[in-house]
Write a protein that holds these residues in place. Structure first.
Motif, PDB file in Angstrom:
ATOM      1  N   LYS A  49       0.836  -1.206   0.000  1.00 15.05           N
ATOM      2  CA  LYS A  49       0.000   0.000   0.000  1.00 15.05           C
ATOM      3  C   LYS A  49       0.865   1.247   0.000  1.00 15.05           C
ATOM      4  O   LYS A  49       2.035   1.208   0.368  1.00 15.05           O
ATOM      5  CB  LYS A  49      -0.907   0.023   1.233  1.00 15.05           C
ATOM      6  CG  LYS A  49      -1.925  -1.102   1.271  1.00 15.05           C
ATOM      7  CD  LYS A  49      -2.818  -0.975   2.479  1.00 15.05           C
ATOM      8  CE  LYS A  49      -3.861  -2.086   2.488  1.00 15.05           C
ATOM      9  NZ  LYS A  49      -4.809  -1.900   3.578  1.00 15.05           N
ATOM     10  N   LYS A  50       0.227   2.351  -0.423  1.00 16.13           N
ATOM     11  CA  LYS A  50       0.854   3.673  -0.351  1.00 16.13           C
ATOM     12  C   LYS A  50      -0.065   4.549   0.481  1.00 16.13           C
ATOM     13  O   LYS A  50      -1.275   4.523   0.325  1.00 16.13           O
ATOM     14  CB  LYS A  50       0.998   4.284  -1.745  1.00 16.13           C
ATOM     15  CG  LYS A  50       2.165   3.745  -2.549  1.00 16.13           C
ATOM     16  CD  LYS A  50       2.363   4.575  -3.810  1.00 16.13           C
ATOM     17  CE  LYS A  50       3.606   4.197  -4.555  1.00 16.13           C
ATOM     18  NZ  LYS A  50       3.695   2.862  -5.053  1.00 16.13           N
ATOM     19  N   VAL A  51       0.543   5.328   1.376  1.00 19.26           N
ATOM     20  CA  VAL A  51      -0.215   6.301   2.149  1.00 19.26           C
ATOM     21  C   VAL A  51       0.231   7.685   1.682  1.00 19.26           C
ATOM     22  O   VAL A  51       1.395   8.036   1.778  1.00 19.26           O
ATOM     23  CB  VAL A  51      -0.039   6.103   3.681  1.00 19.26           C
ATOM     24  CG1 VAL A  51       1.417   6.145   4.098  1.00 19.26           C
ATOM     25  CG2 VAL A  51      -0.809   7.169   4.443  1.00 19.26           C
ATOM     26  N   PHE A  52      -0.702   8.434   1.089  1.00 20.27           N
ATOM     27  CA  PHE A  52      -0.451   9.799   0.648  1.00 20.27           C
ATOM     28  C   PHE A  52      -0.908  10.711   1.777  1.00 20.27           C
ATOM     29  O   PHE A  52      -2.014  10.574   2.283  1.00 20.27           O
ATOM     30  CB  PHE A  52      -1.234  10.101  -0.637  1.00 20.27           C
ATOM     31  CG  PHE A  52      -0.785   9.263  -1.798  1.00 20.27           C
ATOM     32  CD1 PHE A  52       0.227   9.714  -2.621  1.00 20.27           C
ATOM     33  CD2 PHE A  52      -1.361   8.031  -2.050  1.00 20.27           C
ATOM     34  CE1 PHE A  52       0.645   8.953  -3.688  1.00 20.27           C
ATOM     35  CE2 PHE A  52      -0.937   7.259  -3.112  1.00 20.27           C
ATOM     36  CZ  PHE A  52       0.062   7.709  -3.944  1.00 20.27           C
ATOM     37  N   HIS A  53      -0.041  11.641   2.189  1.00 20.93           N
ATOM     38  CA  HIS A  53      -0.350  12.460   3.356  1.00 20.93           C
ATOM     39  C   HIS A  53      -0.018  13.921   3.118  1.00 20.93           C
ATOM     40  O   HIS A  53       0.807  14.262   2.285  1.00 20.93           O
ATOM     41  CB  HIS A  53       0.421  11.944   4.576  1.00 20.93           C
ATOM     42  CG  HIS A  53       1.890  11.854   4.324  1.00 20.93           C
ATOM     43  ND1 HIS A  53       2.728  12.925   4.441  1.00 20.93           N
ATOM     44  CD2 HIS A  53       2.666  10.800   3.951  1.00 20.93           C
ATOM     45  CE1 HIS A  53       3.963  12.543   4.162  1.00 20.93           C
ATOM     46  NE2 HIS A  53       3.956  11.269   3.849  1.00 20.93           N
ATOM     47  N   ALA A  54      -0.717  14.779   3.893  1.00 23.75           N
ATOM     48  CA  ALA A  54      -0.466  16.220   3.852  1.00 23.75           C
ATOM     49  C   ALA A  54      -0.685  16.769   5.252  1.00 23.75           C
ATOM     50  O   ALA A  54      -1.687  16.462   5.894  1.00 23.75           O
ATOM     51  CB  ALA A  54      -1.400  16.902   2.866  1.00 23.75           C
TER      52      ALA A  54
END
Length: 186
Positions: A49-54
């Motif tokens: 999985k990839k976790v995209f964060h801001a």
């Protein structure tokens, strides 16, 4: 999965109590520690999985988790869409550039033809002033100049005609005077 993390939580708020591997904990910890948007990769229960964060204000981080396969599909589709948009933009630029170049070329060709007519002595020729571009402005100015030039030439012709008539009258008067003097002397 959409989550919000705080500085105190290293895992999604809704997932407290679940057993996460150290890889998952490390990915979420990097997301919390990050001061810029980004992504981290990890494997959970055999799914990559990839976790995209801001980062948000007050120490929170918002993120979205996607399986790698789904994220790769989104990236692939986005790349294709951007490529298609780029091709369309390039085609539009070519079309509009061609139209502008044609318009300018036609205007310049008309100006050249009018200039040739003027050079051959046709003082009634005038430049085409249709359109709102710079060439139309120049053509209008040239037409004004030609009108003034035409007025000056007309005035010169009128004056030269008057002078010619006056010269002829003087010549006739001079002949009469000579004839009269010859009679008196004679």
């Amino acid at each position: 999965e959409i989550y919000t993390l705080s500085l105190h939580d290293a895992l999604p708020i809704y997932a407290k109590g679940e057993k996460y591997s150290e890889t998952v904990r490390s990915a979420y910890s990097r997301a919390i520690a990050s001061e810029a948007p980004g992504f981290s990769s990890y494997v959970h229960l055999g799914v990559s999985k990839k976790v995209f964060h801001a980062p948000l204000k007050h120490g929170y981080v918002v993120g979205i988790v996607f399986p790698d396969k789904f994220a790769d599909t989104i990236v692939w589709r986005t790349e294709r869409m951007l490529f298609g948009i780029s091709v369309i933009v390039v085609l539009l630029v070519v079309v509009f550039s061609t139209l502008v170049i044609r318009g300018v070329t036609k205007s310049i060709a008309k100006m050249a033809k009018t200039t040739e007519m003027l050079a051959s002595g046709d003082m009634t020729a005038r430049y085409d002033v249709t359109g709102g571009d710079e060439i139309a402005t120049i053509s209008s100015s040239l037409n004004s100049m030609l009108d003034i030039f035409h007025s000056v030439l007309s005035a010169i012709r009128k004056t030269s005609g008057t002078l010619s008539t006056g010269a002829q009258n003087l010549a006739a008067l001079s002949e009469e005077t000579n004839a009269a003097m010859e009679e008196v002397a004679g």
